[in-house]
Design an enzyme around this catalytic site. Structure first.
Site, PDB file in Angstrom:
ATOM      1  N   HIS A   1       0.870  -1.178   0.000  1.00  0.00           N
ATOM      2  CA  HIS A   1       0.000   0.000   0.000  1.00  0.00           C
ATOM      3  C   HIS A   1       0.910   1.232   0.000  1.00  0.00           C
ATOM      4  CE1 HIS A   1      -2.819   2.908   1.890  1.00  0.00           C
ATOM      5  NE2 HIS A   1      -3.791   2.102   1.529  1.00  0.00           N
TER       6      HIS A   1
ATOM      7  N   ASP B   1       3.053  -4.659   8.116  1.00  0.00           N
ATOM      8  CA  ASP B   1       1.838  -3.860   7.977  1.00  0.00           C
ATOM      9  C   ASP B   1       0.660  -4.824   8.159  1.00  0.00           C
ATOM     10  OD1 ASP B   1      -0.435  -2.635   7.110  1.00  0.00           O
ATOM     11  OD2 ASP B   1       0.388  -1.875   5.237  1.00  0.00           O
TER      12      ASP B   1
ATOM     13  N   GLN C   1      -4.576  -5.291   6.978  1.00  0.00           N
ATOM     14  CA  GLN C   1      -5.601  -6.218   6.478  1.00  0.00           C
ATOM     15  C   GLN C   1      -5.578  -7.551   7.221  1.00  0.00           C
ATOM     16  OE1 GLN C   1      -7.930  -5.484   4.318  1.00  0.00           O
ATOM     17  NE2 GLN C   1      -7.127  -3.490   3.753  1.00  0.00           N
TER      18      GLN C   1
ATOM     19  N   LYS D   1     -10.369  -1.163  10.250  1.00  0.00           N
ATOM     20  CA  LYS D   1     -10.472  -2.383   9.430  1.00  0.00           C
ATOM     21  C   LYS D   1     -10.836  -3.570  10.313  1.00  0.00           C
ATOM     22  CE  LYS D   1      -7.531  -0.500   6.074  1.00  0.00           C
ATOM     23  NZ  LYS D   1      -8.108   0.031   4.867  1.00  0.00           N
TER      24      LYS D   1
ATOM     25  N   CYS E   1      -4.770   2.292  -3.721  1.00  0.00           N
ATOM     26  CA  CYS E   1      -3.554   2.848  -3.094  1.00  0.00           C
ATOM     27  C   CYS E   1      -2.356   1.920  -3.290  1.00  0.00           C
ATOM     28  CB  CYS E   1      -3.759   3.148  -1.602  1.00  0.00           C
ATOM     29  SG  CYS E   1      -4.965   4.407  -1.320  1.00  0.00           S
TER      30      CYS E   1
HETATM   31  N1  PMP Z   1      -1.838  -0.781   4.588  1.00  0.00           N
HETATM   32  C1  PMP Z   1      -2.806  -1.513   4.019  1.00  0.00           C
HETATM   33  C2  PMP Z   1      -2.469  -2.876   3.486  1.00  0.00           C
HETATM   34  C3  PMP Z   1      -4.105  -1.008   3.945  1.00  0.00           C
HETATM   35  O1  PMP Z   1      -5.066  -1.747   3.386  1.00  0.00           O
HETATM   36  C4  PMP Z   1      -4.382   0.270   4.461  1.00  0.00           C
HETATM   37  C5  PMP Z   1      -5.770   0.890   4.367  1.00  0.00           C
HETATM   38  N2  PMP Z   1      -6.363   0.762   3.123  1.00  0.00           N
HETATM   39  C6  PMP Z   1      -3.352   0.991   5.064  1.00  0.00           C
HETATM   40  C7  PMP Z   1      -2.092   0.431   5.120  1.00  0.00           C
HETATM   41  C8  PMP Z   1      -3.593   2.340   5.696  1.00  0.00           C
HETATM   42  O2  PMP Z   1      -4.268   2.145   6.906  1.00  0.00           O
HETATM   43  P1  PMP Z   1      -4.983   3.331   7.700  1.00  0.00           P
HETATM   44  O3  PMP Z   1      -6.256   3.616   6.967  1.00  0.00           O
HETATM   45  O4  PMP Z   1      -5.208   2.760   9.069  1.00  0.00           O
HETATM   46  O5  PMP Z   1      -4.036   4.478   7.729  1.00  0.00           O
END
Ligand code: PMP
Length: 413
Positions: free
Chosen positions: A126, A203, A206, A229, A372
């Protein structure tokens, strides 16, 4: 496959938002990888906090402040247990995974990266696990390296090993891809990184709502968690870090709470976790996050994953049937062996955005675009996909509605 031990009807009843019509049709919410919906217990906790308990935490003598502090710290203990951290102090509240990663890049990175050092990420990341490393690497003269993937969306582990050397200082790796659903072999990734003396950040945005999380068994150095999430409020995240690392890192932001003593010439810093929690945090949402964690633990990750995997298989079989009768008009993107219930796809002759709009007209919420993950889309030769992501409250009936809507869309394409 074993049957999950869950009562979907009673789970769905806990989510008021699901029981509405959108564009004249019952809502089918399949955008859970972007954010999950919130159970009544989380909504009630927020209302109660602002109706009964609201006060600033940690610094006052009065009863409301003591109560707010106690509830805030209860969430810290709950997340500690949820990820099996050794100590609650190793869990820092942030505003999300994005902030958690930036915190590590700007503190650990600022102190421990030098010119010529290498940071390894993956092709699945991401943007929030790419850009913070680019910023700090540029500042420090460090080099960003990327583990490539195969066409199914799986990491090429041989290539990973070739990237590792004594120059590797950090491996920052997404546990589960938000765009493709791939579950990365993080245990092996961590072991190999540690063998060359590198630190590992996972990270977990998910992963944490689908997979068992045990930071001690994994032996990761950092893990990032996102409340929104995980059925919790937006604006709350957690950074887990091993105590020794957190203590060695400089503070992230300066301000109240993160200090021990301040004079105009010198400041000494507070202990962890407070050293990294400058200013008034998102108290109400942190308190409500506990109820989201309790919701997940109450059902059990095994039951959640079994149910979600069933939905993913049901959807994949439905797409196979559609493809048989429509000359392969849908292409599944991301077909890793190890996956969570996230599926990207494209439709021949139809832009993903148009497909998303047409599904929305039928009350079906999906995500379209690059998710993203622009570098991943470039690797796959796509400008975007349609992505469905199934959660504990989704049903096979909802997938039938989606499959029927897709069949109708194909007649238009
Ligand atoms: N990493 C991943 C794999 C994500 O899916 C997301 C959110 N789409 C993020 C980071 C960012 O997370 P946050 O919305 O908590 O900042």
């Amino acid at each position: 496959m074993n049957q999950p031990n869950i009562d979907i009807d009673s789970i769905r009843k806990q989510f008021p938002i699901l029981h509405q019509q959108v564009n004249g049709k019952p809502l089918v919410y399949l955008d859970n990888a972007a954010t999950t919906q919130k159970p009544q217990s989380v909504i009630d906790a927020l209302t109660k906090y602002y109706s009964v308990d609201n006060a600033n935490i940690h610094r006052a003598a009065h009863t409301l402040a003591a109560r707010s502090t106690e509830y805030f710290e209860d969430t810290r203990k709950t997340i500690q247990q949820f990820i099996n951290a050794r100590e609650a102090e190793e869990c820092i509240f942030t505003k999300g995974v994005t902030e958690s990663i930036n915190l590590v890049a700007q503190t650990w990175g600022r102190k421990f990266l030098s010119a010529g050092d290498e940071v390894v990420i993956t092709a699945l990341e991401h943007h929030s696990n790419i850009v913070p490393w680019q910023i700090i690497c540029e500042e420090k003269g460090a080099i960003l390296k990327v583990i490539p993937i195969n066409d199914a969306g799986e990491l090429l582990m041989d290539e990973y090993e070739k990237l590792l050397s004594a120059k590797t200082k950090l491996v920052a790796c997404v546990w589960v891809s938000n765009a493709l659903g791939t579950i990365n072999p993080v245990k092996v990734i961590i072991e190999k990184a540690h063998a060359v003396g590198a630190v590992v950040l996972l990270d977990g945005a998910q992963a944490c709502s689908h997979l068992e999380v045990d930071v001690q068994a994994l032996n990761c150095d950092f893990l990032t968690v996102s409340s929104h999430k995980l059925y919790g409020p937006t604006g709350v995240g957690v950074l887990y870090g091993k105590r020794a690392l957190l203590e060695a890192m400089p503070p992230y932001q300066g301000g109240g709470e993160m200090i021990k003593e301040v004079t105009f010439t010198h400041t000494t810093y507070n202990e962890i976790p407070y050293k990294f929690e400058a200013g008034t945090p998102n108290i109400g949402d942190v308190i409500a996050f506990k109820y989201a964690l309790d919701f997940v633990s109450g059902i059990g990750k095994y039951n959640i994953a079994t149910h979600e995997n069933d939905l993913l298989n049901y959807f994949s079989k439905g797409i196979q049937l559609i493809n048989q009768s429509t000359n392969q008009s849908i292409t599944l993107i991301g077909t890793a062996q190890q996956k969570i219930s996230v599926q990207s796809f494209t439709i021949n002759g139809m832009h993903h955005f148009d497909a998303g709009m047409m599904l929305d007209a039928k009350g079906i919420a999906v995500r379209t675009g690059h998710h993203c993950t622009q570098p991943l889309m470039q690797r796959l030769g796509l400008d975007g996909t349609i992505r469905v992501s199934f959660s504990v409250y989704n049903t096979r009936e909802e997938i039938d509605i989606l499959l029927y809507a897709l069949t109708k869309l194909l007649r238009l394409s």
